[in-house]
Motif scaffolding. Sequence first.
Motif, PDB file in Angstrom:
ATOM      1  N   HIS A  73       3.765   7.921   4.582  1.00 59.50           N
ATOM      2  CA  HIS A  73       3.843   6.662   5.332  1.00 59.50           C
ATOM      3  C   HIS A  73       2.789   6.660   6.433  1.00 59.50           C
ATOM      4  CE1 HIS A  73       7.610   5.418   3.315  1.00 59.50           C
ATOM      5  NE2 HIS A  73       7.638   6.719   3.077  1.00 59.50           N
ATOM      6  N   HIS A  77       0.168   1.366   4.045  1.00 59.76           N
ATOM      7  CA  HIS A  77       0.964   2.075   3.037  1.00 59.76           C
ATOM      8  C   HIS A  77       2.091   1.225   2.480  1.00 59.76           C
ATOM      9  CE1 HIS A  77       3.475   2.955   6.607  1.00 59.76           C
ATOM     10  NE2 HIS A  77       4.484   3.036   5.741  1.00 59.76           N
ATOM     11  N   ASP A  79       5.998   1.082   1.033  1.00 65.06           N
ATOM     12  CA  ASP A  79       7.331   1.676   1.134  1.00 65.06           C
ATOM     13  C   ASP A  79       8.069   1.455  -0.188  1.00 65.06           C
ATOM     14  OD1 ASP A  79       6.869   2.296   3.810  1.00 65.06           O
ATOM     15  OD2 ASP A  79       8.304   0.840   4.605  1.00 65.06           O
ATOM     16  N   HIS A  83      12.773   5.112   0.114  1.00 64.21           N
ATOM     17  CA  HIS A  83      12.439   5.468   1.502  1.00 64.21           C
ATOM     18  C   HIS A  83      13.672   5.313   2.398  1.00 64.21           C
ATOM     19  CE1 HIS A  83      10.364   5.882   5.233  1.00 64.21           C
ATOM     20  NE2 HIS A  83      10.261   4.607   5.512  1.00 64.21           N
TER      21      HIS A  83
END
Length: 261
Positions: A73, A77, A79, A83
Amino acid sequence: MSSSAILSNLGSALLTGEVKVVDITAPLGPETPVLYLPPQFGKNTPQVKVHAISKYDQDGPFWAWNWIELGEHTGTHFDAPCHWITGKDNPNNTTDTILPQNFVAPVNVIDRSKEAGLDPDYLLTVESIQEWEAQHGEIEAGSWVLMRTDWYKRNGSTETFLNADDKGPHSPGPTAEAIKYLLSKGIIGWGQETIGTDAGSAGGMTPPFPAHHLMHEANRYGLASLSNLDQLPAKGAILIAAPLKFVKGTGSPVRALALIA
Ligand code: MN
């Protein structure tokens, strides 16, 4: 139009420049701002480190290469649903198992740069999204929604990017109700220009960190630290954002691109 005509038209439009590729990614390197969590949460993600293996020298006379140390992360980026604890049992919830079709989709860009410029704690509300829809058209199922705040212009410095004081970080983001509304529209992902997909104040919301909690619970995705959203139209662009195929990855730096015409 036949499917081959669609792609050959797109190919021609890319070659003539009628369709442009906009880079909505921040530079990734040792200077990339990283998140600092409050001390009760223990570990933080490290800053990017670049280690040289060789540089046309005795360790590799004809070649240069590095190895890199970076968190999943970090920088611009993606997710993945795993996560967050709410998404941990969803199917295809890791960077290597998400269906590739989900990495390319139409994108809606909600410009709240003026509001966030006046108030770093700005929160996007349902009313504000509906106002945007009245102006630009409905948010369609399967599309991404990104909030433009011009926050990326602070990305050169961790201090201004995190914008924290003794009360915590101050950065814009969505309310829980806004995320619920976007999910009711069937969006595939939510993204913004700040260090994460939630507002600086999101730890005190119900639920805490609603963009993470609710999006990943719904097996949807997030994009953080996006750049250059001021170059995108409100509607009509195509977002391409594919995480590395990390096995069981919870996220990954991406080179996020937008096709605009
Ligand atoms: Mn993240």
